[in-house]
Write an enzyme that holds these catalytic residues in place. Structure first.
Site, PDB file in Angstrom:
ATOM      1  N   TYR A  63       0.819  -1.214   0.000  1.00 36.89           N
ATOM      2  CA  TYR A  63       0.000   0.000   0.000  1.00 36.89           C
ATOM      3  C   TYR A  63       0.849   1.259   0.000  1.00 36.89           C
ATOM      4  O   TYR A  63       0.406   2.318  -0.407  1.00 36.89           O
ATOM      5  CB  TYR A  63      -0.927   0.044   1.221  1.00 36.89           C
ATOM      6  CG  TYR A  63      -2.062  -0.955   1.174  1.00 36.89           C
ATOM      7  CD1 TYR A  63      -2.025  -2.035   0.305  1.00 36.89           C
ATOM      8  CD2 TYR A  63      -3.160  -0.818   1.995  1.00 36.89           C
ATOM      9  CE1 TYR A  63      -3.048  -2.946   0.269  1.00 36.89           C
ATOM     10  CE2 TYR A  63      -4.194  -1.732   1.962  1.00 36.89           C
ATOM     11  CZ  TYR A  63      -4.130  -2.796   1.102  1.00 36.89           C
ATOM     12  OH  TYR A  63      -5.144  -3.699   1.065  1.00 36.89           O
ATOM     13  N   LYS A  80       3.813 -15.387   2.788  1.00 35.11           N
ATOM     14  CA  LYS A  80       3.881 -16.158   1.540  1.00 35.11           C
ATOM     15  C   LYS A  80       5.367 -16.400   1.284  1.00 35.11           C
ATOM     16  O   LYS A  80       5.936 -15.998   0.262  1.00 35.11           O
ATOM     17  CB  LYS A  80       3.209 -15.334   0.411  1.00 35.11           C
ATOM     18  CG  LYS A  80       3.001 -16.092  -0.872  1.00 35.11           C
ATOM     19  CD  LYS A  80       1.925 -17.159  -0.805  1.00 35.11           C
ATOM     20  CE  LYS A  80       1.828 -17.922  -2.102  1.00 35.11           C
ATOM     21  NZ  LYS A  80       1.021 -19.146  -2.003  1.00 35.11           N
ATOM     22  N   ASP A 113      -5.667  -7.017   5.272  1.00 33.24           N
ATOM     23  CA  ASP A 113      -6.884  -6.370   4.782  1.00 33.24           C
ATOM     24  C   ASP A 113      -7.878  -7.438   4.334  1.00 33.24           C
ATOM     25  O   ASP A 113      -9.057  -7.437   4.708  1.00 33.24           O
ATOM     26  CB  ASP A 113      -6.496  -5.454   3.605  1.00 33.24           C
ATOM     27  CG  ASP A 113      -7.630  -4.555   3.172  1.00 33.24           C
ATOM     28  OD1 ASP A 113      -8.652  -4.513   3.877  1.00 33.24           O
ATOM     29  OD2 ASP A 113      -7.507  -3.906   2.125  1.00 33.24           O
ATOM     30  N   ASP A 159     -11.376  -9.014   6.619  1.00 32.45           N
ATOM     31  CA  ASP A 159     -12.755  -8.958   6.121  1.00 32.45           C
ATOM     32  C   ASP A 159     -13.362 -10.354   6.069  1.00 32.45           C
ATOM     33  O   ASP A 159     -14.530 -10.554   6.411  1.00 32.45           O
ATOM     34  CB  ASP A 159     -12.792  -8.334   4.711  1.00 32.45           C
ATOM     35  CG  ASP A 159     -13.000  -6.827   4.777  1.00 32.45           C
ATOM     36  OD1 ASP A 159     -12.683  -6.239   5.831  1.00 32.45           O
ATOM     37  OD2 ASP A 159     -13.461  -6.235   3.793  1.00 32.45           O
TER      38      ASP A 159
END
Ligand code: NAD
Length: 356
Positions: free
Chosen positions: A142, A191, A247, A251
């Protein structure tokens, strides 16, 4: 104790839900002999309407000067087409970055009273869900460099994902400290089979795991985490991860409880200053109708007491008061079922406040 709270009610249902949280905080003050001073600052669409910007410099200064910030939500269709540089959400990103809020804590709890609201089968959620996602908030993709260029006649876009050791270490510490106060387990999501940034992430986490040897530590790949959250969510206590994975996973996790109106969040800095807000948006479809669920905001206020003000007993009292309201059968429209007592936003706030 005297504390100064900057209140950002925002747009849509923001003013309604934040008013209920303040109602509850006022009772906490009375009962535990504290004094909370509230300073209101416009944020989002209401600030654009008044000042042409989603938050003024003066408003930002009031956030920085506070002991903590309580936020409702921003945005709505009225401001969907304003210039990107002054969109309501710009104010949120600005507050996060100006206040150095690098750690986002999202507890996901399935209240036993609402177990049938979960989209998962009772055989899966039977053991309850009570996990905390600790998401890095000011680094990663981001905030990395991005560019779109033309290579060999076609457009190529690049977003860089960068993490430094100190950024990883400070979010890792938040996770391990949090696990010590909860179930004593940390799962670090990455990852590392593909990404260099994840391999560094894992190496730093392993060092921390040695230091926090009382906390049970595990590594888990992000794709597997997405599956495990559906397959067996009760295996998790604290999940720590980088910005974008967090993020997406937070959710996903919030949906396991089936009720977006119930979920709080905290964004923390390296000091005690934090910003506390429900995870949902401004819900323009129900704004001004006194039917919004204020529990996510009230639970956010409880997190503010716990994390910014070190008032664990007072935070527990709010959480107990919410539980009692649910035990007594009170439900706002979003969680209502036949046989329960339907109440509005304001009445739910009053009931919870009177339970303190
Ligand atoms: P939303 O979370 O506002 O609403 C999604 C659905 O959930 C709606 O049907 C809404 O009525 C319902 N809902 C949300 N909170 C509720 C509550 N407390 N009680 C009962 N029902 C509730 O998401 P959206 O509709 O995608 O976004 C609306 C606006 O909010 C947009 O402008 C968006 O940009 C903004 N937004 C702001 C934030 C924030 O301020 N942090 C976060 C997300 C979205």
């Amino acid at each position: 104790m005297v504390k100064n709270i900057t209140v950002l009610k925002g747009d849509g249902i923001g003013p309604e839900i934040v008013t209920q949280a303040i109602k509850v905080l006022d009772v906490v003050c009375e009962k535990y002999s504290h004094k909370f001073n509230y300073t209101e600052v416009d944020i989002g669409g209401c600030s654009i309407d008044k000042y042409g910007v989603p938050i003024t410099e003066e408003g930002m200064a009031k956030c920085k000067a506070a002991d903590s910030v309580l936020l409702g939500a921003v945005g709505g269709p009225k401001w969907d087409n304003v210039a990107p540089s002054v969109r309501p959400e710009k104010a949120l990103l600005a507050v996060r970055s100006e206040l150095g809020l690098f750690a986002n804590l999202r507890p996901t709890k399935l209240f036993s009273q609402l177990a049938d609201a979960s989209p998962l089968k009772p055989s899966i959620v039977g053991n309850g869900i009570d996990l905390m996602i600790v998401r890095e908030l000011t680094g990663g993709i981001y905030f990395g460099k991005r560019r779109t260029e033309t290579v060999d006649g076609e457009k190529v876009a690049t977003d860089e994902m960068t993490y430094s050791e100190h950024e990883i270490e400070r979010i890792g510490r938040v996770a391990f400290e949090s696990a010590r106060k909860r179930g004593g387990r940390v799962a670090s999501v990455d990852k590392a089979n593909v990404l260099d940034s994840s391999r560094l992430w894992r190496a730093v986490m392993h060092k921390l795991a040695e230091e926090y040897s009382d906390v049970e530590y595990s590594d888990i790949l992000v794709d597997n985490t997405a599956m495990q959250l559906i397959k067996n969510p009760s295996q998790f206590d604290v999940i720590v991860t980088e910005n974008m994975f967090g993020d997406i996973l937070s959710d996903e996790a919030s949906m396991l409880t089936g009720s977006i109106g119930m979920m709080p969040s905290a964004s923390l800095s390296e000091g005690t200053l934090g910003m506390y807000e429900p995870i949902h948006g401004s819900a323009p479809d129900i704004a001004g109708m006194d039917i919004a669920n204020p529990i996510g905001t009230i639970m956010s206020a409880a997190m503010m007491l716990r994390y910014s003000f070190d008032m664990a007993e007072e935070a527990d009292a709010i959480e107990r008061a919410v539980n009692k309201a649910l035990d007594d059968g009170y439900r706002t429209a979003d969680i209502y079922k036949d046989g329960f007592k339907k109440v509005g936003c304001s009445e739910m706030g009053t009931i919870i406040a009177s339970n303190i």
